[in-house]
Motif scaffolding. Structure first.
Motif, PDB file in Angstrom:
ATOM      1  N   ASP A  87       0.861  -1.175   0.000  1.00 39.41           N
ATOM      2  CA  ASP A  87       0.000   0.000   0.000  1.00 39.41           C
ATOM      3  C   ASP A  87       0.903   1.231   0.000  1.00 39.41           C
ATOM      4  OD1 ASP A  87      -1.713   2.104   0.411  1.00 39.41           O
ATOM      5  OD2 ASP A  87      -2.737   1.236   2.136  1.00 39.41           O
ATOM      6  N   PRO A  88       0.974   1.977  -1.124  1.00 38.14           N
ATOM      7  CA  PRO A  88       1.871   3.128  -1.192  1.00 38.14           C
ATOM      8  C   PRO A  88       1.641   4.153  -0.086  1.00 38.14           C
ATOM      9  CG  PRO A  88       0.976   2.622  -3.362  1.00 38.14           C
ATOM     10  CD  PRO A  88       0.227   1.784  -2.373  1.00 38.14           C
ATOM     11  N   ALA A  89       0.422   4.218   0.431  1.00 36.64           N
ATOM     12  CA  ALA A  89       0.096   5.237   1.430  1.00 36.64           C
ATOM     13  C   ALA A  89       0.654   4.902   2.811  1.00 36.64           C
ATOM     14  CB  ALA A  89      -1.415   5.414   1.521  1.00 36.64           C
ATOM     15  N   THR A  90       0.892   3.623   3.080  1.00 34.49           N
ATOM     16  CA  THR A  90       1.306   3.229   4.426  1.00 34.49           C
ATOM     17  C   THR A  90       2.582   2.395   4.480  1.00 34.49           C
ATOM     18  OG1 THR A  90      -0.069   1.229   4.318  1.00 34.49           O
ATOM     19  CG2 THR A  90      -1.096   3.233   5.200  1.00 34.49           C
ATOM     20  N   ALA A  91       3.089   1.955   3.338  1.00 34.75           N
ATOM     21  CA  ALA A  91       4.231   1.045   3.318  1.00 34.75           C
ATOM     22  C   ALA A  91       5.480   1.694   3.914  1.00 34.75           C
ATOM     23  CB  ALA A  91       4.521   0.597   1.883  1.00 34.75           C
ATOM     24  N   GLY A  92       6.269   0.889   4.614  1.00 36.67           N
ATOM     25  CA  GLY A  92       7.539   1.365   5.127  1.00 36.67           C
ATOM     26  C   GLY A  92       8.578   1.452   4.020  1.00 36.67           C
ATOM     27  N   THR A  93       9.708   2.026   4.319  1.00 34.62           N
ATOM     28  CA  THR A  93      10.787   2.160   3.353  1.00 34.62           C
ATOM     29  C   THR A  93      11.953   1.257   3.751  1.00 34.62           C
ATOM     30  OG1 THR A  93      11.791   4.019   4.536  1.00 34.62           O
ATOM     31  CG2 THR A  93      10.146   4.539   2.852  1.00 34.62           C
ATOM     32  N   TYR A  94      12.719   0.846   2.762  1.00 36.28           N
ATOM     33  CA  TYR A  94      13.856  -0.037   3.013  1.00 36.28           C
ATOM     34  C   TYR A  94      15.024   0.770   3.566  1.00 36.28           C
ATOM     35  CZ  TYR A  94      17.642  -3.368   2.113  1.00 36.28           C
ATOM     36  OH  TYR A  94      18.724  -4.193   2.256  1.00 36.28           O
ATOM     37  N   ARG A  95      15.407   0.488   4.813  1.00 37.10           N
ATOM     38  CA  ARG A  95      16.422   1.295   5.483  1.00 37.10           C
ATOM     39  C   ARG A  95      17.798   1.166   4.824  1.00 37.10           C
ATOM     40  NH1 ARG A  95      14.554   3.160  10.503  1.00 37.10           N
ATOM     41  NH2 ARG A  95      12.294   3.322  10.298  1.00 37.10           N
ATOM     42  N   GLY A  96      18.023   0.075   4.096  1.00 39.27           N
ATOM     43  CA  GLY A  96      19.311  -0.119   3.449  1.00 39.27           C
ATOM     44  C   GLY A  96      19.628   0.927   2.400  1.00 39.27           C
ATOM     45  N   PHE A  97      18.596   1.648   1.911  1.00 46.42           N
ATOM     46  CA  PHE A  97      18.823   2.700   0.927  1.00 46.42           C
ATOM     47  C   PHE A  97      18.852   4.085   1.569  1.00 46.42           C
ATOM     48  CE2 PHE A  97      16.660  -0.390  -2.132  1.00 46.42           C
ATOM     49  CZ  PHE A  97      17.881  -0.937  -2.490  1.00 46.42           C
ATOM     50  N   GLY A  98      18.930   4.113   2.876  1.00 46.02           N
ATOM     51  CA  GLY A  98      19.063   5.394   3.576  1.00 46.02           C
ATOM     52  C   GLY A  98      17.802   5.777   4.319  1.00 46.02           C
ATOM     53  N   LEU A  99      18.000   6.248   5.550  1.00 45.84           N
ATOM     54  CA  LEU A  99      16.879   6.625   6.407  1.00 45.84           C
ATOM     55  C   LEU A  99      16.180   7.887   5.908  1.00 45.84           C
ATOM     56  CD1 LEU A  99      15.362   5.874   8.986  1.00 45.84           C
ATOM     57  CD2 LEU A  99      17.025   7.239  10.269  1.00 45.84           C
ATOM     58  N   LEU A 100      16.872   8.715   5.127  1.00 44.78           N
ATOM     59  CA  LEU A 100      16.261   9.947   4.652  1.00 44.78           C
ATOM     60  C   LEU A 100      14.983   9.668   3.872  1.00 44.78           C
ATOM     61  CD1 LEU A 100      16.467  13.063   4.237  1.00 44.78           C
ATOM     62  CD2 LEU A 100      17.622  12.553   2.079  1.00 44.78           C
ATOM     63  N   ASN A 101      14.956   8.564   3.132  1.00 46.01           N
ATOM     64  CA  ASN A 101      13.771   8.248   2.331  1.00 46.01           C
ATOM     65  C   ASN A 101      12.526   8.058   3.186  1.00 46.01           C
ATOM     66  OD1 ASN A 101      15.168   8.309  -0.130  1.00 46.01           O
ATOM     67  ND2 ASN A 101      15.909   6.235   0.190  1.00 46.01           N
ATOM     68  N   HIS A 102      12.699   7.577   4.410  1.00 44.52           N
ATOM     69  CA  HIS A 102      11.560   7.444   5.319  1.00 44.52           C
ATOM     70  C   HIS A 102      10.959   8.813   5.610  1.00 44.52           C
ATOM     71  CE1 HIS A 102       9.178   6.483   8.849  1.00 44.52           C
ATOM     72  NE2 HIS A 102       9.859   7.391   9.519  1.00 44.52           N
ATOM     73  N   TYR A 103      11.818   9.799   5.818  1.00 48.49           N
ATOM     74  CA  TYR A 103      11.324  11.141   6.142  1.00 48.49           C
ATOM     75  C   TYR A 103      10.764  11.843   4.906  1.00 48.49           C
ATOM     76  CZ  TYR A 103      13.376  10.356  10.671  1.00 48.49           C
ATOM     77  OH  TYR A 103      13.657   9.832  11.910  1.00 48.49           O
ATOM     78  N   LEU A 104      11.305  11.541   3.737  1.00 46.05           N
ATOM     79  CA  LEU A 104      10.702  12.055   2.511  1.00 46.05           C
ATOM     80  C   LEU A 104       9.300  11.475   2.342  1.00 46.05           C
ATOM     81  CD1 LEU A 104      13.574  11.928  -0.147  1.00 46.05           C
ATOM     82  CD2 LEU A 104      12.427  13.970   0.711  1.00 46.05           C
ATOM     83  N   ALA A 105       9.180  10.159   2.543  1.00 43.39           N
ATOM     84  CA  ALA A 105       7.897   9.476   2.327  1.00 43.39           C
ATOM     85  C   ALA A 105       6.831   9.920   3.306  1.00 43.39           C
ATOM     86  CB  ALA A 105       8.089   7.960   2.419  1.00 43.39           C
ATOM     87  N   THR A 106       7.235  10.316   4.508  1.00 43.34           N
ATOM     88  CA  THR A 106       6.256  10.708   5.525  1.00 43.34           C
ATOM     89  C   THR A 106       6.054  12.227   5.582  1.00 43.34           C
ATOM     90  OG1 THR A 106       8.010  10.669   7.206  1.00 43.34           O
ATOM     91  CG2 THR A 106       6.684   8.672   6.946  1.00 43.34           C
ATOM     92  N   SER A 107       6.693  12.967   4.683  1.00 47.27           N
ATOM     93  CA  SER A 107       6.498  14.419   4.638  1.00 47.27           C
ATOM     94  C   SER A 107       5.125  14.749   4.074  1.00 47.27           C
ATOM     95  CB  SER A 107       7.574  15.070   3.768  1.00 47.27           C
ATOM     96  OG  SER A 107       8.851  14.896   4.325  1.00 47.27           O
ATOM     97  N   PRO A 108       4.453  15.763   4.586  1.00 45.12           N
ATOM     98  CA  PRO A 108       3.142  16.152   4.048  1.00 45.12           C
ATOM     99  C   PRO A 108       3.223  16.434   2.550  1.00 45.12           C
ATOM    100  CG  PRO A 108       3.591  17.300   6.107  1.00 45.12           C
ATOM    101  CD  PRO A 108       4.859  16.606   5.728  1.00 45.12           C
ATOM    102  N   GLY A 109       2.313  15.825   1.797  1.00 44.44           N
ATOM    103  CA  GLY A 109       2.265  16.030   0.360  1.00 44.44           C
ATOM    104  C   GLY A 109       3.094  15.061  -0.450  1.00 44.44           C
ATOM    105  N   ALA A 110       3.871  14.196   0.206  1.00 41.03           N
ATOM    106  CA  ALA A 110       4.700  13.238  -0.528  1.00 41.03           C
ATOM    107  C   ALA A 110       3.830  12.178  -1.196  1.00 41.03           C
ATOM    108  CB  ALA A 110       5.696  12.572   0.415  1.00 41.03           C
ATOM    109  N   LEU A 111       4.249  11.735  -2.380  1.00 38.23           N
ATOM    110  CA  LEU A 111       3.549  10.692  -3.124  1.00 38.23           C
ATOM    111  C   LEU A 111       4.498   9.522  -3.359  1.00 38.23           C
ATOM    112  CD1 LEU A 111       1.674  12.865  -5.797  1.00 38.23           C
ATOM    113  CD2 LEU A 111       0.771  11.956  -3.641  1.00 38.23           C
ATOM    114  N   ARG A 112       3.915   8.328  -3.426  1.00 38.82           N
ATOM    115  CA  ARG A 112       4.695   7.082  -3.535  1.00 38.82           C
ATOM    116  C   ARG A 112       4.253   6.327  -4.769  1.00 38.82           C
ATOM    117  NH1 ARG A 112       6.418   3.984   1.105  1.00 38.82           N
ATOM    118  NH2 ARG A 112       7.741   2.278   0.355  1.00 38.82           N
TER     119      ARG A 112
END
Length: 275
Positions: A87-112
């Motif tokens: 589910d693009p709206a709730t899926a976690g991110t793979y930490r092996g590619f960097g933790l920053l992507n988690h914060y990008l994905a959870t930023s208001p207005g971000a799309l997956r």
């Protein structure tokens, strides 16, 4: 500890400008302490590209069953039944590619994007254009978000990340006309129209080694090999952001170099008469 304003100024000095489309790969550890932490870094990046700019990151999925289903590998029935659909709206991110992507994905207005294993996250006015569509079997090649990113004149920013992090070069691997490209098959769980999980079979290029010579454990893959050959040409910019040594690449240029690099070295003369 650097302030967000300082980080924004350092990004601008590196060549990140207002209105830019930037794909980011970052090592938070290498960058060092920033006011606001990872959230502060996202804010500094957004300040650097401005309201007309867009950020892109490679998020993948922390529950991707790629290894569990690779080349026909079978999961047990209970594990398969209990595996969550992507589910693009709730899926976690793979930490092996960097933790920053988690914060990008959870930023208001971000799309997956909707490809579970190669999921991209975008933030900014061009986000939807970049992430849709993202079909299975088109992870990084024709029709992918990476292709649109390259065609739109994007820049790739390595913030303390290694040269092996240049995801954009998987696009070069996909479109280069060379024989013997490795392929992979796997399955991904998607949400069906009736709410049930539907397992979809996928076939795509092997991003872990496009040719056999790039799939040797402990040796550089195609992405790192191309990047190492490109950097000495000096067609990029580099400098310091926070405590990290950073690179900024023109996506079109490094992809064109990557395609040429592969075709000149691994092209079979018999495959295309007259060349």
């Amino acid at each position: 500890m650097r302030s967000q304003t300082t980080i924004t100024c350092e990004l601008r000095s590196l060549g990140v400008n207002a209105g830019d489309l930037v794909m980011v790969h970052a090592s938070l550890k290498a960058i060092g302490p920033i006011e606001g932490g990872a959230v502060g870094l996202v804010a500094a990046l957004r300040d650097a590209v401005g309201t007309e700019g867009t950020l892109l990151g490679y998020a993948s999925w922390d529950r991707s069953p790629y290894d569990e289903t690779l080349h026909g590998a079978k999961m047990d029935d209970q594990q398969r039944r209990n595996w969550p659909p992507f589910d693009p709206a709730t899926a976690g991110t793979y930490r092996g590619f960097g933790l920053l992507n988690h914060y990008l994905a959870t930023s208001p207005g971000a799309l997956r994007s909707g490809h579970p294993d190669a999921s991209m996250v975008a933030l900014g006015p061009r986000a939807r254009f970049l992430i849709e569509p993202h079909r299975l079997g088109e992870a990084f090649g024709n029709g992918s978000p990476i292709e649109r990113f390259v065609n739109e004149g994007g820049k790739v920013l390595l913030l303390g990340a290694g040269l092996d992090a240049l995801t954009v070069l998987h696009y070069a691997e996909a479109i280069a006309e060379i024989p013997g490209k490795r392929r992979v098959t796997y399955e991904m769980p998607l949400q069906g129209a009736d709410g049930q999980t539907v397992w979809e079979a996928v076939e795509d290029f092997d991003s872990n080694g496009i040719l056999d010579c790039f799939a040797i454990e402990g040796q550089p893959d195609g992405v790192e090999t191309i990047a190492r050959a490109y950097v000495p040409l000096g067609r990029h910019t580099q400098g310091q952001v926070g405590c990290a040594h950073c690179y900024l690449f023109d996506a079109r240029d490094i992809v064109a170099f990557g395609v040429s690099y592969l075709e000149q070295r691994y092209f079979a003369p018999s495959a295309k008469p007259g060349r």
